[in-house]
Write a protein that holds these residues in place. Structure first.
Motif, PDB file in Angstrom:
ATOM      1  N   LEU A  65     -49.486 121.301  73.877  1.00  0.00           N
ATOM      2  CA  LEU A  65     -50.153 122.596  73.708  1.00  0.00           C
ATOM      3  C   LEU A  65     -49.407 123.450  72.687  1.00  0.00           C
ATOM      4  O   LEU A  65     -50.020 124.119  71.849  1.00  0.00           O
ATOM      5  CB  LEU A  65     -50.245 123.316  75.054  1.00  0.00           C
ATOM      6  CG  LEU A  65     -50.927 124.686  75.034  1.00  0.00           C
ATOM      7  CD1 LEU A  65     -52.343 124.609  74.481  1.00  0.00           C
ATOM      8  CD2 LEU A  65     -50.934 125.304  76.433  1.00  0.00           C
ATOM      9  N   GLY A  66     -48.072 123.429  72.734  1.00  0.00           N
ATOM     10  CA  GLY A  66     -47.297 124.153  71.728  1.00  0.00           C
ATOM     11  C   GLY A  66     -47.522 123.600  70.335  1.00  0.00           C
ATOM     12  O   GLY A  66     -47.645 124.360  69.362  1.00  0.00           O
ATOM     13  N   MET A  67     -47.607 122.294  70.216  1.00  0.00           N
ATOM     14  CA  MET A  67     -47.870 121.688  68.909  1.00  0.00           C
ATOM     15  C   MET A  67     -49.270 122.044  68.411  1.00  0.00           C
ATOM     16  O   MET A  67     -49.480 122.270  67.216  1.00  0.00           O
ATOM     17  CB  MET A  67     -47.686 120.170  68.975  1.00  0.00           C
ATOM     18  CG  MET A  67     -47.849 119.493  67.629  1.00  0.00           C
ATOM     19  SD  MET A  67     -47.281 117.775  67.615  1.00  0.00           S
ATOM     20  CE  MET A  67     -45.521 118.001  67.813  1.00  0.00           C
ATOM     21  N   THR A  68     -50.231 122.081  69.333  1.00  0.00           N
ATOM     22  CA  THR A  68     -51.600 122.467  68.968  1.00  0.00           C
ATOM     23  C   THR A  68     -51.615 123.861  68.359  1.00  0.00           C
ATOM     24  O   THR A  68     -52.216 124.097  67.303  1.00  0.00           O
ATOM     25  CB  THR A  68     -52.512 122.412  70.205  1.00  0.00           C
ATOM     26  OG1 THR A  68     -52.540 121.075  70.723  1.00  0.00           O
ATOM     27  CG2 THR A  68     -53.923 122.866  69.873  1.00  0.00           C
ATOM     28  N   LYS A  69     -50.958 124.801  69.020  1.00  0.00           N
ATOM     29  CA  LYS A  69     -50.938 126.188  68.530  1.00  0.00           C
ATOM     30  C   LYS A  69     -50.210 126.288  67.194  1.00  0.00           C
ATOM     31  O   LYS A  69     -50.650 127.001  66.282  1.00  0.00           O
ATOM     32  CB  LYS A  69     -50.279 127.090  69.575  1.00  0.00           C
ATOM     33  CG  LYS A  69     -51.086 127.250  70.849  1.00  0.00           C
ATOM     34  CD  LYS A  69     -50.344 128.108  71.862  1.00  0.00           C
ATOM     35  CE  LYS A  69     -51.150 128.309  73.134  1.00  0.00           C
ATOM     36  NZ  LYS A  69     -50.415 129.130  74.135  1.00  0.00           N
ATOM     37  N   SER A  70     -49.087 125.579  67.064  1.00  0.00           N
ATOM     38  CA  SER A  70     -48.336 125.621  65.812  1.00  0.00           C
ATOM     39  C   SER A  70     -49.124 125.003  64.661  1.00  0.00           C
ATOM     40  O   SER A  70     -49.115 125.522  63.534  1.00  0.00           O
ATOM     41  CB  SER A  70     -47.003 124.874  65.976  1.00  0.00           C
ATOM     42  OG  SER A  70     -46.133 125.593  66.824  1.00  0.00           O
ATOM     43  N   THR A  71     -49.805 123.895  64.940  1.00  0.00           N
ATOM     44  CA  THR A  71     -50.614 123.248  63.902  1.00  0.00           C
ATOM     45  C   THR A  71     -51.731 124.161  63.440  1.00  0.00           C
ATOM     46  O   THR A  71     -52.014 124.267  62.235  1.00  0.00           O
ATOM     47  CB  THR A  71     -51.185 121.926  64.429  1.00  0.00           C
ATOM     48  OG1 THR A  71     -50.114 121.076  64.864  1.00  0.00           O
ATOM     49  CG2 THR A  71     -51.990 121.205  63.357  1.00  0.00           C
ATOM     50  N   LEU A  72     -52.370 124.819  64.385  1.00  0.00           N
ATOM     51  CA  LEU A  72     -53.448 125.750  64.038  1.00  0.00           C
ATOM     52  C   LEU A  72     -52.930 126.909  63.198  1.00  0.00           C
ATOM     53  O   LEU A  72     -53.528 127.269  62.170  1.00  0.00           O
ATOM     54  CB  LEU A  72     -54.098 126.270  65.321  1.00  0.00           C
ATOM     55  CG  LEU A  72     -55.204 127.313  65.149  1.00  0.00           C
ATOM     56  CD1 LEU A  72     -56.380 126.742  64.365  1.00  0.00           C
ATOM     57  CD2 LEU A  72     -55.674 127.809  66.508  1.00  0.00           C
ATOM     58  N   LEU A  73     -51.801 127.487  63.615  1.00  0.00           N
ATOM     59  CA  LEU A  73     -51.230 128.618  62.884  1.00  0.00           C
ATOM     60  C   LEU A  73     -50.825 128.220  61.470  1.00  0.00           C
ATOM     61  O   LEU A  73     -51.192 128.879  60.488  1.00  0.00           O
ATOM     62  CB  LEU A  73     -50.014 129.163  63.649  1.00  0.00           C
ATOM     63  CG  LEU A  73     -49.246 130.303  62.976  1.00  0.00           C
ATOM     64  CD1 LEU A  73     -50.130 131.533  62.813  1.00  0.00           C
ATOM     65  CD2 LEU A  73     -47.992 130.639  63.775  1.00  0.00           C
ATOM     66  N   ASP A  74     -50.094 127.120  61.352  1.00  0.00           N
ATOM     67  CA  ASP A  74     -49.582 126.710  60.043  1.00  0.00           C
ATOM     68  C   ASP A  74     -50.680 126.168  59.132  1.00  0.00           C
ATOM     69  O   ASP A  74     -50.508 126.120  57.909  1.00  0.00           O
ATOM     70  CB  ASP A  74     -48.505 125.638  60.222  1.00  0.00           C
ATOM     71  CG  ASP A  74     -47.268 126.165  60.946  1.00  0.00           C
ATOM     72  OD1 ASP A  74     -47.085 127.397  60.986  1.00  0.00           O
ATOM     73  OD2 ASP A  74     -46.502 125.336  61.484  1.00  0.00           O
ATOM     74  N   GLY A  75     -51.804 125.768  59.711  1.00  0.00           N
ATOM     75  CA  GLY A  75     -52.890 125.219  58.907  1.00  0.00           C
ATOM     76  C   GLY A  75     -53.896 126.229  58.406  1.00  0.00           C
ATOM     77  O   GLY A  75     -54.784 125.879  57.615  1.00  0.00           O
ATOM     78  N   ARG A  76     -53.775 127.482  58.857  1.00  0.00           N
ATOM     79  CA  ARG A  76     -54.783 128.505  58.530  1.00  0.00           C
ATOM     80  C   ARG A  76     -55.100 128.597  57.044  1.00  0.00           C
ATOM     81  O   ARG A  76     -56.254 128.690  56.642  1.00  0.00           O
ATOM     82  CB  ARG A  76     -54.302 129.879  59.005  1.00  0.00           C
ATOM     83  CG  ARG A  76     -54.558 130.179  60.452  1.00  0.00           C
ATOM     84  CD  ARG A  76     -54.056 131.580  60.754  1.00  0.00           C
ATOM     85  NE  ARG A  76     -54.224 131.907  62.165  1.00  0.00           N
ATOM     86  CZ  ARG A  76     -53.726 133.005  62.719  1.00  0.00           C
ATOM     87  NH1 ARG A  76     -53.024 133.856  61.986  1.00  0.00           N
ATOM     88  NH2 ARG A  76     -53.914 133.239  64.002  1.00  0.00           N
ATOM     89  N   ASN A  77     -54.066 128.622  56.242  1.00  0.00           N
ATOM     90  CA  ASN A  77     -54.262 128.850  54.804  1.00  0.00           C
ATOM     91  C   ASN A  77     -54.688 127.610  54.046  1.00  0.00           C
ATOM     92  O   ASN A  77     -54.867 127.658  52.824  1.00  0.00           O
ATOM     93  CB  ASN A  77     -52.978 129.414  54.179  1.00  0.00           C
ATOM     94  CG  ASN A  77     -52.623 130.792  54.722  1.00  0.00           C
ATOM     95  OD1 ASN A  77     -53.509 131.561  55.095  1.00  0.00           O
ATOM     96  ND2 ASN A  77     -51.340 131.083  54.773  1.00  0.00           N
ATOM     97  N   PHE A  78     -54.857 126.503  54.764  1.00  0.00           N
ATOM     98  CA  PHE A  78     -55.203 125.232  54.122  1.00  0.00           C
ATOM     99  C   PHE A  78     -56.495 124.637  54.679  1.00  0.00           C
ATOM    100  O   PHE A  78     -56.766 123.460  54.494  1.00  0.00           O
ATOM    101  CB  PHE A  78     -54.043 124.240  54.285  1.00  0.00           C
ATOM    102  CG  PHE A  78     -52.729 124.753  53.772  1.00  0.00           C
ATOM    103  CD1 PHE A  78     -52.422 124.670  52.419  1.00  0.00           C
ATOM    104  CD2 PHE A  78     -51.824 125.353  54.634  1.00  0.00           C
ATOM    105  CE1 PHE A  78     -51.214 125.160  51.936  1.00  0.00           C
ATOM    106  CE2 PHE A  78     -50.610 125.836  54.163  1.00  0.00           C
ATOM    107  CZ  PHE A  78     -50.309 125.745  52.813  1.00  0.00           C
ATOM    108  N   ASN A  79     -57.272 125.455  55.381  1.00  0.00           N
ATOM    109  CA  ASN A  79     -58.544 125.016  55.951  1.00  0.00           C
ATOM    110  C   ASN A  79     -58.341 123.915  56.997  1.00  0.00           C
ATOM    111  O   ASN A  79     -59.174 123.020  57.149  1.00  0.00           O
ATOM    112  CB  ASN A  79     -59.498 124.529  54.854  1.00  0.00           C
ATOM    113  CG  ASN A  79     -60.965 124.695  55.244  1.00  0.00           C
ATOM    114  OD1 ASN A  79     -61.318 125.555  56.051  1.00  0.00           O
ATOM    115  ND2 ASN A  79     -61.819 123.866  54.675  1.00  0.00           N
ATOM    116  N   ILE A  80     -57.203 123.992  57.702  1.00  0.00           N
ATOM    117  CA  ILE A  80     -56.874 123.034  58.755  1.00  0.00           C
ATOM    118  C   ILE A  80     -56.965 123.733  60.108  1.00  0.00           C
ATOM    119  O   ILE A  80     -56.380 124.802  60.286  1.00  0.00           O
ATOM    120  CB  ILE A  80     -55.456 122.457  58.568  1.00  0.00           C
ATOM    121  CG1 ILE A  80     -55.344 121.719  57.235  1.00  0.00           C
ATOM    122  CG2 ILE A  80     -55.087 121.540  59.728  1.00  0.00           C
ATOM    123  CD1 ILE A  80     -53.917 121.351  56.854  1.00  0.00           C
TER     124      ILE A  80
END
Length: 248
Positions: free
Chosen positions: A161-176
């Motif tokens: 769940l922590g990885m999910t949130k981090s991936t979503l946050l870090d991917g915002r600017n890359f359409n991820i």
């Protein structure tokens, strides 16, 4: 042009059902698991086997994972979806009786495997044109509420769940974007024994209500089909009568 997905743990259960649902929805798919014979069976069950690539390997092996993503892009040209589905659990035993080797095995598959595949997917998502992609992580009801004697599995699912949130946050600017699907009591080889009896916090062992795993595959295909400007952070799907809300 068909969208392209990778499904790990695609040899049976939720991975197989999700691959079938994605194929029915028109996706090209790379299937990944350790058992090639079972992967080929999954491939044969998909709507268009000609658009399915079966890759044998282990999510805990860095070179196997790199080979999976390279083979996928070599065949299909890009990647639009990663379903981090591969996972294992352990027998419900008290933590003082749990060998370190078993704990580490569960961490390696459920967490390290998710990390390795996420890393490779993000590299592709950032570099391709058009940029972006979606990751779906197989979480669990145990990402929020544990079963008795399930420390390693519960710990890894909280970490996912922590990885999910981090991936979503870090991917915002890359359409991820990134979603965690939390599944409760789907009828699979891994969870099917709950219908015969599952240990409860009060010490009783009782049968639990189960649901058809095809509903999970359909949910994965639905989330996968959303545009990248739409995020589903967490998606809970479970048998209505299973003990979770008020578990125990």
């Amino acid at each position: 042009m068909a969208k392209v997905a990778i499904v790990t743990g695609a040899s049976s259960g939720i991975g197989r059902t999700s691959a079938i649902a994605l194929s029915k929805a028109g996706w090209s798919i790379a299937l990944f698991a350790r058992r090639i014979d079972s992967l080929l069976e999954t491939k044969s069950l998909c709507a268009d086997p000609e658009r399915i690539l079966a890759v044998q390997g282990d999510v805990t092996n860095e070179e196997d994972v790199k080979n999976l993503f390279k083979a996928t892009v070599d065949k299909f040209g890009r990647l639009d979806l990663l379903f981090n589905n591969a996972g294992i659990s352990a027998k419900q035993i008290p933590i003082e009786d749990l060998p370190l080797s078993k704990f580490q095995e569960i961490v390696n598959v459920n967490l390290v495997g998710t990390f390795l595949c996420t890393r490779e997917a993000v590299r592709i998502f950032k570099s391709q044109s058009p940029q972006g992609g979606r990751i779906i992580n197989n979480g669990s009801i145990s990402a929020y509420t544990p079963r008795p004697h399930s420390a390693p599995y519960t710990a890894t699912k909280h970490a996912v769940l922590g990885m999910t949130k981090s991936t979503l946050l870090d991917g915002r600017n890359f359409n991820i974007t990134c979603t965690q699907i939390d599944i409760g009591n789907a009828q699979t080889d891994m969870a099917g024994s709950h219908s015969a009896g599952a240990l409860q916090p009060n010490g009783q062992t009782i049968p639990e209500q189960m649901m058809d795993v095809t509903h999970v595959g359909e949910a994965v295909a639905y989330i996968a089909g959303l545009p990248h400007e739409v995020t589903v952070l967490t998606f809970n799907i479970m048998a209505t009568g299973m003990p979770f809300v008020g578990r125990g």
